[in-house]
Design an enzyme around this catalytic site. Structure first.
Site, PDB file in Angstrom:
ATOM      1  N   HIS A  62      -2.204  23.809  57.790  1.00 56.18           N
ATOM      2  CA  HIS A  62      -2.863  22.592  57.289  1.00 56.18           C
ATOM      3  C   HIS A  62      -2.843  21.494  58.349  1.00 56.18           C
ATOM      4  CE1 HIS A  62       0.614  19.956  56.116  1.00 56.18           C
ATOM      5  NE2 HIS A  62       1.252  21.091  55.885  1.00 56.18           N
ATOM      6  N   GLU A 203      -3.726  19.752  52.197  1.00 57.81           N
ATOM      7  CA  GLU A 203      -2.612  20.543  51.683  1.00 57.81           C
ATOM      8  C   GLU A 203      -1.590  19.664  50.999  1.00 57.81           C
ATOM      9  OE1 GLU A 203       1.472  22.569  52.161  1.00 57.81           O
ATOM     10  OE2 GLU A 203       0.735  20.578  52.734  1.00 57.81           O
ATOM     11  N   ASP A 226       3.654  26.891  58.699  1.00 56.88           N
ATOM     12  CA  ASP A 226       4.087  25.567  58.262  1.00 56.88           C
ATOM     13  C   ASP A 226       5.473  25.298  58.836  1.00 56.88           C
ATOM     14  OD1 ASP A 226       4.352  23.135  56.659  1.00 56.88           O
ATOM     15  OD2 ASP A 226       2.865  24.009  55.321  1.00 56.88           O
ATOM     16  N   HIS A 317       8.640  14.957  56.055  1.00 55.75           N
ATOM     17  CA  HIS A 317       8.075  13.955  55.145  1.00 55.75           C
ATOM     18  C   HIS A 317       8.702  12.578  55.354  1.00 55.75           C
ATOM     19  CE1 HIS A 317       5.528  16.254  52.036  1.00 55.75           C
ATOM     20  NE2 HIS A 317       5.612  16.958  53.142  1.00 55.75           N
TER      21      HIS A 317
END
Length: 342
Positions: A62, A203, A226, A317
């Site tokens: 992604h 994504e 990923d 994140h």
């Protein structure tokens, strides 16, 4: 590889606004694939043809990163925003950002009420993003609206840098690491299979690009590329996240406690056996956390045997994360070796 990761990390592409990173990837793939196009949703699909009787293999990474979007501009020119993707509010405050507009990038900083004016009870709480704002130095709503529009994407500013022991840090390693792996595999692969290298969109907000591209391609097998949580730092127990940076890419056996992907048995056996045969450093992981494009891909049409290869990443994140470059290289080696087996 470091130069490629730096280029990808510094590029912008929050969910739904992946144009810059897609163009960069297309430039990298020029001359290395037989066909390349962008589908209706914005996915990049690059094809490297094999033998006519060969299998179709989809490699999905992604392109999007977590970010923000302009929601409202107040009378004093301060900007309220919404989140795109899973971001902890405590990670946002006082970071520099740039807003991508039709006139170019506008620099700003995320602010809130200063701690000096907070009551004691307020100081103990995480400030929620609804109570934050972005300051672009505008003196009024009118001045701000000359530079910024509602719906403009916002990227958290973070510069790429090298650390010791093959570690690099930068923004959006989730999932520019997967994009780098995809690019290198498409450049280096030699196999009888036809390889579909897919840079998927959105994504982080629902695996959207993976759903449409997998339906269109309908491959015989797929691998999602990923990153996974690297738990080799203070504040986390090894049993909660046993993957370690520098120990090799992870072969994911399940994620989201099975609500996401349970890797197809033949794909699992193929990935692990090739890693052992080729003596490629690797780790295996059973994850209780998030999921990847593989969850959408493996449920497409009549079902697609799918696996996931994920180098570990510290602090995913967040505005900056850390990855071991050798893990990324070993992920490339593993996929190339798997493709030869096909």
């Amino acid at each position: 590889m470091k130069e490629l990761l730096e280029m990808l990390s510094n590029a912008s592409g929050v969910s739904g606004f992946e144009d810059e990173i897609r163009d960069l990837m297309m430039n990298q793939l020029e001359g290395h694939v037989d066909e390349m196009y962008v589908d209706n949703l914005g996915n990049l699909i690059a094809i490297k043809k094999g033998k006519s009787e060969g299998k179709k293999v989809m490699l999905a990474a992604h392109m999007d990163e977590i970010g923000l979007i302009v929601r409202y501009i107040d009378e004093k020119g301060f900007i309220k925003f919404s989140k795109l993707g899973g971001i902890n509010d405590q990670m946002l405050l006082n970071h520099q950002v740039y807003i991508e507009t039709s006139h170019g990038k506008v620099l700003g900083v995320i602010g809130s009420k200063p701690p000096h004016r907070m009551k004691q009870a307020e100081k103990k709480k995480v400030i929620e993003y609804e109570n934050m704002f972005i300051d672009i130095g505008a003196a009024s709503k009118e001045e701000a609206e000359e530079r910024v529009s509602v719906g403009d994407p916002i990227i958290i500013k973070s510069d790429f840098a090298e650390l010791n022991n093959d570690l690099i840090m930068g923004k959006a390693m989730d999932n520019r690491v997967g994009c780098a792996i995809l690019l290198e595999v498409m450049k280096r692969s030699r196999t009888d299979a036809t390889i579909y290298g897919v840079g998927t969109v959105q994504e982080e907000v629902g695996l959207k690009g993976a759903k449409t591209s997998a339906y269109s391609i309908n491959p015989d097998m797929a691998l999602a590329l990923d990153v996974t949580i690297s738990g080799d730092h203070p504040g986390i127990k090894e049993e909660e996240a046993p993957a370690k940076a520098g120990a090799g890419p992870c072969i994911i056996l399940t994620d989201a406690s099975g609500r996401g992907l349970i890797t197809h048995p033949q794909v699992k056996e193929l990935l692990i056996s090739v890693a052992l045969e080729e003596n490629i450093p690797h780790q295996v992981e059973v994850s209780e956390g998030g999921t990847t494009d593989a969850t959408a891909i493996h449920l497409t049409r009549a079902g697609i045997p799918t696996g996931v290869i994920s180098p570990p990443s510290r602090y995913i994140h967040t505005p900056v994360s850390v990855v071991n470059v050798q893990d990324v290289e070993n992920a490339v080696k593993l996929i190339l070796a798997v493709l030869k087996k096909l």
